[in-house]
Design a protein around this motif. Structure first.
Motif, mmCIF file in Angstrom:
data_model
loop_
_atom_site.group_PDB
_atom_site.id
_atom_site.type_symbol
_atom_site.label_atom_id
_atom_site.label_comp_id
_atom_site.label_asym_id
_atom_site.label_seq_id
_atom_site.Cartn_x
_atom_site.Cartn_y
_atom_site.Cartn_z
ATOM 1 N N VAL A 29 32.517 43.063 46.436
ATOM 2 C CA VAL A 29 33.670 42.019 46.018
ATOM 3 C C VAL A 29 34.893 42.781 46.303
ATOM 4 C CG1 VAL A 29 34.531 41.088 43.869
ATOM 5 C CG2 VAL A 29 32.288 41.118 43.999
ATOM 6 N N LEU A 30 35.266 43.995 46.172
ATOM 7 C CA LEU A 30 36.484 44.505 46.307
ATOM 8 C C LEU A 30 36.609 44.591 48.090
ATOM 9 C CD1 LEU A 30 36.702 47.547 43.788
ATOM 10 C CD2 LEU A 30 37.943 45.328 43.719
ATOM 11 N N ALA A 31 35.612 45.093 48.448
ATOM 12 C CA ALA A 31 35.807 44.956 49.810
ATOM 13 C C ALA A 31 35.944 43.549 50.480
ATOM 14 C CB ALA A 31 34.506 45.448 50.747
ATOM 15 N N GLY A 32 35.226 42.460 49.981
ATOM 16 C CA GLY A 32 35.613 40.970 50.256
ATOM 17 C C GLY A 32 36.933 40.550 49.998
ATOM 18 N N VAL A 33 37.446 40.961 48.834
ATOM 19 C CA VAL A 33 38.965 40.582 48.632
ATOM 20 C C VAL A 33 39.800 41.159 49.709
ATOM 21 C CG1 VAL A 33 40.541 40.774 46.952
ATOM 22 C CG2 VAL A 33 38.537 40.223 46.416
ATOM 23 N N ALA A 34 39.552 42.498 49.859
ATOM 24 C CA ALA A 34 40.463 43.120 51.133
ATOM 25 C C ALA A 34 40.484 42.599 52.300
ATOM 26 C CB ALA A 34 39.942 44.810 50.945
ATOM 27 N N VAL A 35 39.140 42.350 52.643
ATOM 28 C CA VAL A 35 39.046 41.539 54.097
ATOM 29 C C VAL A 35 39.557 40.171 54.181
ATOM 30 C CG1 VAL A 35 37.299 40.497 55.746
ATOM 31 C CG2 VAL A 35 36.833 42.783 54.727
ATOM 32 N N ILE A 36 39.634 39.480 53.110
ATOM 33 C CA ILE A 36 40.266 38.150 52.932
ATOM 34 C C ILE A 36 41.716 38.285 52.997
ATOM 35 C CG2 ILE A 36 40.939 36.228 51.212
ATOM 36 C CD1 ILE A 36 37.778 36.142 50.725
ATOM 37 N N ALA A 37 42.398 39.424 52.082
ATOM 38 C CA ALA A 37 43.729 39.750 52.129
ATOM 39 C C ALA A 37 44.369 40.170 53.421
ATOM 40 C CB ALA A 37 44.046 40.867 50.984
ATOM 41 N N LEU A 38 43.825 41.006 54.183
ATOM 42 C CA LEU A 38 43.914 41.313 55.441
ATOM 43 C C LEU A 38 43.873 39.978 56.378
ATOM 44 C CD1 LEU A 38 44.578 43.588 57.536
ATOM 45 C CD2 LEU A 38 41.985 43.696 57.916
ATOM 46 N N ALA A 39 43.004 39.304 56.533
ATOM 47 C CA ALA A 39 42.760 37.999 57.027
ATOM 48 C C ALA A 39 44.294 37.035 56.955
ATOM 49 C CB ALA A 39 41.654 37.070 56.951
ATOM 50 N N ILE A 40 44.550 37.022 55.744
ATOM 51 C CA ILE A 40 45.675 36.178 55.189
ATOM 52 C C ILE A 40 46.926 36.947 55.667
ATOM 53 C CG2 ILE A 40 47.035 35.275 53.217
ATOM 54 C CD1 ILE A 40 44.233 35.003 51.842
ATOM 55 N N ALA A 41 47.354 38.111 55.456
ATOM 56 C CA ALA A 41 48.363 38.726 55.986
ATOM 57 C C ALA A 41 48.473 38.622 57.295
ATOM 58 C CB ALA A 41 48.155 40.146 55.532
ATOM 59 N N ARG A 42 47.049 38.851 58.033
ATOM 60 C CA ARG A 42 47.464 38.706 59.700
ATOM 61 C C ARG A 42 47.700 37.146 59.990
ATOM 62 N NH1 ARG A 42 48.433 40.382 64.314
ATOM 63 N NH2 ARG A 42 46.791 40.884 65.884
ATOM 64 N N LEU A 43 47.318 36.283 59.348
ATOM 65 C CA LEU A 43 47.663 34.817 59.681
ATOM 66 C C LEU A 43 49.096 34.569 59.323
ATOM 67 C CD1 LEU A 43 44.383 33.146 58.765
ATOM 68 C CD2 LEU A 43 45.196 33.496 61.040
ATOM 69 N N ALA A 44 49.647 34.867 58.055
ATOM 70 C CA ALA A 44 50.794 34.483 57.758
ATOM 71 C C ALA A 44 52.088 35.244 58.386
ATOM 72 C CB ALA A 44 50.797 34.813 56.137
ATOM 73 N N ARG A 45 51.813 36.715 58.584
ATOM 74 C CA ARG A 45 52.948 37.325 59.217
ATOM 75 C C ARG A 45 52.107 38.347 60.225
ATOM 76 N NH1 ARG A 45 55.124 41.720 56.648
ATOM 77 N NH2 ARG A 45 56.417 42.819 58.118
ATOM 78 N N PRO A 46 52.358 38.044 61.181
ATOM 79 C CA PRO A 46 51.499 39.157 62.112
ATOM 80 C C PRO A 46 52.078 40.481 61.846
ATOM 81 C CG PRO A 46 52.289 37.364 63.505
ATOM 82 C CD PRO A 46 53.012 37.059 62.233
ATOM 83 N N VAL A 47 50.938 41.451 61.434
ATOM 84 C CA VAL A 47 51.156 42.723 61.250
ATOM 85 C C VAL A 47 51.111 43.745 62.714
ATOM 86 C CG1 VAL A 47 50.486 42.742 58.918
ATOM 87 C CG2 VAL A 47 48.999 43.114 60.581
ATOM 88 N N ARG A 48 51.578 44.975 62.632
ATOM 89 C CA ARG A 48 51.198 45.531 63.977
ATOM 90 C C ARG A 48 49.672 45.647 64.383
ATOM 91 N NH1 ARG A 48 55.388 49.296 65.412
ATOM 92 N NH2 ARG A 48 56.960 49.093 63.996
ATOM 93 N N LEU A 49 49.361 45.607 65.306
ATOM 94 C CA LEU A 49 48.055 45.342 65.974
ATOM 95 C C LEU A 49 47.394 46.544 65.447
ATOM 96 C CD1 LEU A 49 46.179 43.794 67.550
ATOM 97 C CD2 LEU A 49 46.798 44.840 69.463
ATOM 98 N N ILE A 50 47.616 47.866 65.652
ATOM 99 C CA ILE A 50 47.083 48.751 65.453
ATOM 100 C C ILE A 50 46.653 48.825 63.972
ATOM 101 C CG2 ILE A 50 49.082 50.448 65.278
ATOM 102 C CD1 ILE A 50 45.830 51.387 66.900
ATOM 103 N N THR A 51 47.643 48.486 63.063
ATOM 104 C CA THR A 51 47.659 48.520 61.428
ATOM 105 C C THR A 51 46.488 47.652 61.211
ATOM 106 O OG1 THR A 51 50.072 49.073 61.449
ATOM 107 C CG2 THR A 51 48.794 48.278 59.408
#
Length: 114
Positions: A29-51
């Protein structure tokens, strides 16, 4: 999709008794929430590619080693948790690295990464 799957799999499948207090269900569940948060952050505001790549690789790596560190075991009830985490983790790492290589090739060609 991986994040949603990780959150729902412990509900749909019987994970049995896996490890101590920090078990397969909580880890997924925690990994799933983290993956979703990363996907939303990547879509909402492009983060550095390496990050973004590093975060996805670390999450995938955690999923691969978690069954062994948290001692899920290979009992009748816990095999699904072990297999699920390893398969999702390997796919997450692989897709993160492929996405990184694709974005790098687009940058080198003068295009914008997606």
């Amino acid at each position: 999709m991986f994040g949603l799957w990780l959150i729902l799999a412990p509900v749909w499948w019987t994970y049995g008794t896996t490890g101590g207090g920090f078990d397969a269900r909580l880890s997924d569940v925690l990994a799933g929430v983290a993956v979703i948060a990363l996907a939303i952050a990547r879509l909402a505001r492009p983060v550095r590619l390496i990050t973004a790549t590093l975060a996805a690789v670390l999450l995938g790596g955690w999923l691969v080693i978690a069954p062994f560190l948290l001692d899920y075991g290979f009992g009748a009830d816990s095999t699904s948790a072990t297999v699920n985490d390893v398969v999702v983790g390997v796919n997450l790492v692989g897709l993160a690295l492929l996405g990184y290589l694709d974005a790098q090739s687009r940058l080198e060609a003068g295009g914008a990464p997606r």
